[in-house]
Design a protein around this motif. Structure first.
Motif: not given
Length: 435
Positions: A305, A9, A300, A302, A7, A297-298
């Motif tokens: 989640k 993230a 992947v 993250l 993953d 981050g957006s």
């Protein structure tokens, strides 16, 4: 386990936290984690340079270097010293007079500086030795200056509000107005704690000399007292934008320092510009790297989640708000305010929308959190500045700072539970919807 290791993230979070715990600079940790994940998972590294520059190529952010410059000019011009003299005369020999005056000066200086560490630097050099000479315990004196200076990012104009407004697409003028009453609430709670401690230890201020001395101190500080009036009055009166107000503050400070007080010379001007360039470079580097981290981050997942994890804990807005406050307080122990805005706001946006929270009120709550974080170890930037000025260690400063931090946390609870404290003034000024 294999799914977790695959993953992006997870790796992004790990690559950010591991260097951070090893005391790698925040900007490097954020940018390095984002760049590594972007390249390894082929997310389009060609976009990195575009995102890097797009993060700072925004008109509202232009106010940041101007407000930093204005704050340094006000300090070098001697405005802080004159305001301190005035408040000393006002409080006289009252119980805890000098400590209460320190909170009052820090509250006022927040309307000039907009930066917590800069406020500690401007006021600490004068107030800490002055309080120690009057019989105050030096660690307590340093803690009062350091904690009260956190008000600088709540009382407008505030660099933190400029960054928040840019990310959340909210009116910076509305955020400035929203910070006034909550800033006063925090100041009152701090004054209450300072008074109780001072009464227990029998700390007192300097005796008031005479009415004539009070009048002289008022006249000497008059030009400095006009500073927030010009800045905030111009913004709320619709005369200029926050960015334009910052440039007006620069020219006003230069006028006072050069022609009225005559404390700014060519040599002083060089020092002012050098300090401003250094501070601005640090802030903008964090802005660019944090913006890149938010973008990756957006991409992947993250951010989604993390938001879903928070929403899955409870359906109660009060419980979720309490959790957010605790998370932000903890984050403030490790990260600077600007990094926290860029890292956490994308996560919190869906939560704000889900519960229908007012983004202006939430901006004030978040900013008070970050103000507390500036004085909460281990990464307590205000305390570090205070320690450098006073020659004390963090271990000596932490115990006297804890009651003041607790008072600030109580004020945060009040502002969190009463949104109208933040929304009433912007509504009255026509800068925001109904409270």
């Amino acid at each position: 386990m294999d799914k977790l290791l695959a993953d992006p993230a997870f790796w992004m979070l790990l690559l950010f936290l591991a260097p951070l715990l090893l005391r790698v600079p925040v900007a490097v940790s954020l940018g390095g984690a984002a760049l590594a994940v972007c390249v390894h998972w082929n997310l389009g590294y060609q976009m990195v340079s575009y995102n890097f520059f797009a993060g700072i190529a925004k008109f509202p952010l232009l106010a940041i270097p101007f407000f930093i410059l204005a704050g340094v000019i006000m300090e070098k011009a001697g405005i802080a010293e004159r305001i301190i003299d005035l408040i000393d005369e006002l409080v006289g020999s009252a119980t805890g007079g000098l400590a209460l005056a320190t909170v009052g000066v820090a509250t006022f200086w927040g309307a000039v500086s907009g930066s917590g560490p800069a406020t500690v630097a401007a006021l600490g050099l004068i107030l800490i030795p002055g309080m120690a000479a009057a019989g105050y315990d030096k660690p307590f004196a340093t803690a009062v200056v350091s904690v009260a200076s956190g008000l600088a990012i709540v009382i407008p104009p505030s660099i933190a509000f400029i960054v928040y407004g840019d990310i959340m697409q909210q009116s910076v003028g509305a955020l400035f107005a929203a910070g006034v009453l909550p800033g006063i609430v925090v100041a009152l709670f701090l004054m209450g704690a300072v008074y109780l401690i001072s009464r227990r230890r029998n700390y007192r201020g300097k005796p008031r000399t005479s009415t004539a001395a009070l009048w002289r101190a008022f006249v000497r500080s008059l030009w400095g007292l006009f500073t927030p009036v010009i800045i905030l009055g111009g913004i709320y009166g619709g005369i200029f934008t926050p960015t334009e107000a910052a440039s007006v503050a620069v020219f006003y400070g230069l006028f006072v320092g050069v022609f009225i007080y005559r404390t700014i010379t060519f040599r002083t001007l060089y020092e002012i510009l050098s300090a401003t360039v250094l501070s601005t470079a640090v802030v903008m580097l964090v802005v660019t790297c944090a913006g890149l981290f938010s973008w990756v981050g957006s991409a992947v997942g993250l951010i989604d989640k993390a938001a879903n994890l928070l929403l899955g804990v409870s359906s109660s807005p009060l419980v979720v708000l309490l959790m957010i406050n605790l998370i932000l307080l903890f984050a403030g122990m490790l990260l600077d305010a600007i990094s926290i805005f860029y890292v956490f706001l994308p996560i919190l946006m869906p939560i704000i929308a889900h519960f229908g929270w007012d983004p202006v009120w939430f901006g004030v709550v978040m900013t008070i959190n970050l103000a507390i974080g500036q004085v909460t170890p281990p990464v307590a930037v205000n305390l570090y500045v205070g320690a450098n000025i006073s020659g004390l260690t963090m271990e000596e400063l932490t115990p006297p700072a804890l009651p003041l931090i607790a008072a600030s946390a109580l004020a945060l609870a009040v502002v969190s539970l009463i949104p109208s404290l933040s929304t009433w003034l912007p509504s009255v000024l026509g800068l925001h919807g109904s409270p």
